[in-house]
Write a protein that holds these residues in place. Structure first.
Motif, PDB file in Angstrom:
ATOM      1  N   ARG A 176       0.831  -1.210   0.000  1.00  0.00           N
ATOM      2  CA  ARG A 176       0.000   0.000   0.000  1.00  0.00           C
ATOM      3  C   ARG A 176       0.862   1.254   0.000  1.00  0.00           C
ATOM      4  N   CYS A 177       2.015   1.191   0.633  1.00  0.00           N
ATOM      5  CA  CYS A 177       2.920   2.359   0.674  1.00  0.00           C
ATOM      6  C   CYS A 177       3.691   2.526  -0.623  1.00  0.00           C
ATOM      7  N   THR A 178       3.920   1.439  -1.332  1.00  0.00           N
ATOM      8  CA  THR A 178       4.711   1.487  -2.557  1.00  0.00           C
ATOM      9  C   THR A 178       3.953   0.757  -3.669  1.00  0.00           C
ATOM     10  N   PRO A 179       3.098   1.486  -4.384  1.00  0.00           N
ATOM     11  CA  PRO A 179       2.271   0.862  -5.425  1.00  0.00           C
ATOM     12  C   PRO A 179       3.072   0.108  -6.478  1.00  0.00           C
ATOM     13  N   GLU A 180       4.280   0.584  -6.791  1.00  0.00           N
ATOM     14  CA  GLU A 180       5.106  -0.126  -7.779  1.00  0.00           C
ATOM     15  C   GLU A 180       5.446  -1.536  -7.285  1.00  0.00           C
ATOM     16  N   PHE A 181       5.713  -1.660  -5.982  1.00  0.00           N
ATOM     17  CA  PHE A 181       5.990  -2.973  -5.392  1.00  0.00           C
ATOM     18  C   PHE A 181       4.754  -3.860  -5.516  1.00  0.00           C
ATOM     19  N   ALA A 182       3.582  -3.307  -5.193  1.00  0.00           N
ATOM     20  CA  ALA A 182       2.335  -4.074  -5.277  1.00  0.00           C
ATOM     21  C   ALA A 182       2.088  -4.537  -6.707  1.00  0.00           C
TER      22      ALA A 182
ATOM     23  N   PRO B  80      -6.086  -7.193  -4.450  1.00  0.00           N
ATOM     24  CA  PRO B  80      -6.991  -6.035  -4.520  1.00  0.00           C
ATOM     25  C   PRO B  80      -6.862  -5.077  -3.335  1.00  0.00           C
ATOM     26  N   LEU B  81      -6.432  -5.572  -2.199  1.00  0.00           N
ATOM     27  CA  LEU B  81      -6.298  -4.692  -1.030  1.00  0.00           C
ATOM     28  C   LEU B  81      -5.168  -3.681  -1.205  1.00  0.00           C
ATOM     29  N   TRP B  82      -4.182  -3.997  -2.056  1.00  0.00           N
ATOM     30  CA  TRP B  82      -3.108  -3.049  -2.329  1.00  0.00           C
ATOM     31  C   TRP B  82      -3.635  -1.818  -3.057  1.00  0.00           C
ATOM     32  N   ARG B  83      -4.768  -1.966  -3.722  1.00  0.00           N
ATOM     33  CA  ARG B  83      -5.325  -0.869  -4.517  1.00  0.00           C
ATOM     34  C   ARG B  83      -6.167   0.102  -3.681  1.00  0.00           C
ATOM     35  N   VAL B  84      -6.469  -0.275  -2.446  1.00  0.00           N
ATOM     36  CA  VAL B  84      -7.254   0.615  -1.596  1.00  0.00           C
ATOM     37  C   VAL B  84      -6.404   1.841  -1.296  1.00  0.00           C
ATOM     38  N   GLY B  85      -6.981   3.028  -1.416  1.00  0.00           N
ATOM     39  CA  GLY B  85      -6.254   4.290  -1.289  1.00  0.00           C
ATOM     40  C   GLY B  85      -5.440   4.422  -0.011  1.00  0.00           C
ATOM     41  N   ALA B  86      -4.535   5.375  -0.012  1.00  0.00           N
ATOM     42  CA  ALA B  86      -3.624   5.573   1.117  1.00  0.00           C
ATOM     43  C   ALA B  86      -4.178   6.536   2.168  1.00  0.00           C
ATOM     44  N   LYS B  87      -5.334   7.183   1.922  1.00  0.00           N
ATOM     45  CA  LYS B  87      -5.907   8.095   2.912  1.00  0.00           C
ATOM     46  C   LYS B  87      -6.294   7.320   4.166  1.00  0.00           C
ATOM     47  N   SER B  88      -6.363   8.011   5.291  1.00  0.00           N
ATOM     48  CA  SER B  88      -6.610   7.327   6.562  1.00  0.00           C
ATOM     49  C   SER B  88      -7.930   6.571   6.564  1.00  0.00           C
ATOM     50  N   GLU B  89      -9.004   7.157   5.989  1.00  0.00           N
ATOM     51  CA  GLU B  89     -10.272   6.420   5.967  1.00  0.00           C
ATOM     52  C   GLU B  89     -10.182   5.191   5.079  1.00  0.00           C
TER      53      GLU B  89
END
Length: 194
Positions: free
Chosen positions: A93-99, A152-161
């Motif tokens: 989630r912190c590094t989309p390229e890794f995901a 698919p969970l890696w695609r969930v946005g990085a915002k706190s909510e």
């Protein structure tokens, strides 16, 4: 490896780390240009985008792989799998390229499998096997199955909510993989009683 080849490889990795960390064009062509090498040289060292990205994130890969024995030694197989996947989810989630590289490598698990992906797959396989042996996960479940579910969970946005949503969806995933997984406090207290 010859010194010029080693130098090219190091320049490619440094350029890739810089390009992947910045917004904008993260293509292999852009990485080759920044490294000052031709695309053919880049592909000789890293035949796939996944192999390059996973090599760039090698420290994270090593930490994930190294964590497995300690997790299995100190936690139940279910909790070890949950803790490890939570770390992997955080990195992705912190590094989309890794995901993206993990998803791509997972889809191409063949003889083309990137060198950096194999240790992650083997680490997750050990966790899955420990759960199969303990009867806490369905027999026949593979590391690749788990990664496909996690993807698919890696695609969930990085915002706190969105982080809260990802956490909730992760809990749903873990209850599906390990149906008898209880809330952390209850399992730990029962483990102490035994």
């Amino acid at each position: 490896m010859r010194s010029d080849a080693l130098s090219n490889r190091m320049r490619i990795l440094e350029a890739a780390a810089e390009v992947l960390a910045a917004p904008g064009d993260t293509s292999l062509k852009s990485i080759a240009r920044r490294a000052g090498v031709g695309q053919g040289t880049l592909y000789r060292h890293f035949p796939t985008r996944e192999s390059l990205v996973l090599e760039v994130y090698g420290e994270e890969v090593e930490e994930l792989v190294a964590a497995v024995p300690d997790l299995l030694g100190s936690l139940s197989p279910q909790r070890a799998l949950c803790a490890w996947l939570r770390r992997l989810l955080y990195v992705g989630r912190c590094t989309p390229e890794f995901a993206d590289a993990m998803s791509g490598a997972c889809e191409a698990v063949t003889e083309q499998c990137p060198r950096a992906y194999r240790p992650l797959s083997e680490a997750l396989s050990a966790l899955v096997a420990a759960n199969v042996a303990a009867g806490t996960i369905a027999p026949g479940t593979t590391a690749e199955d788990v990664l496909v579910l996690l993807g698919p969970l890696w695609r969930v946005g990085a915002k706190s909510e969105e982080g809260t949503r990802a956490e909730r969806l992760f809990d749903v995933l873990m209850r599906g993989l390990c149906p008898e997984l209880r809330p952390e406090g209850r399992e730990q207290s029962q483990d102490r009683d035994q």
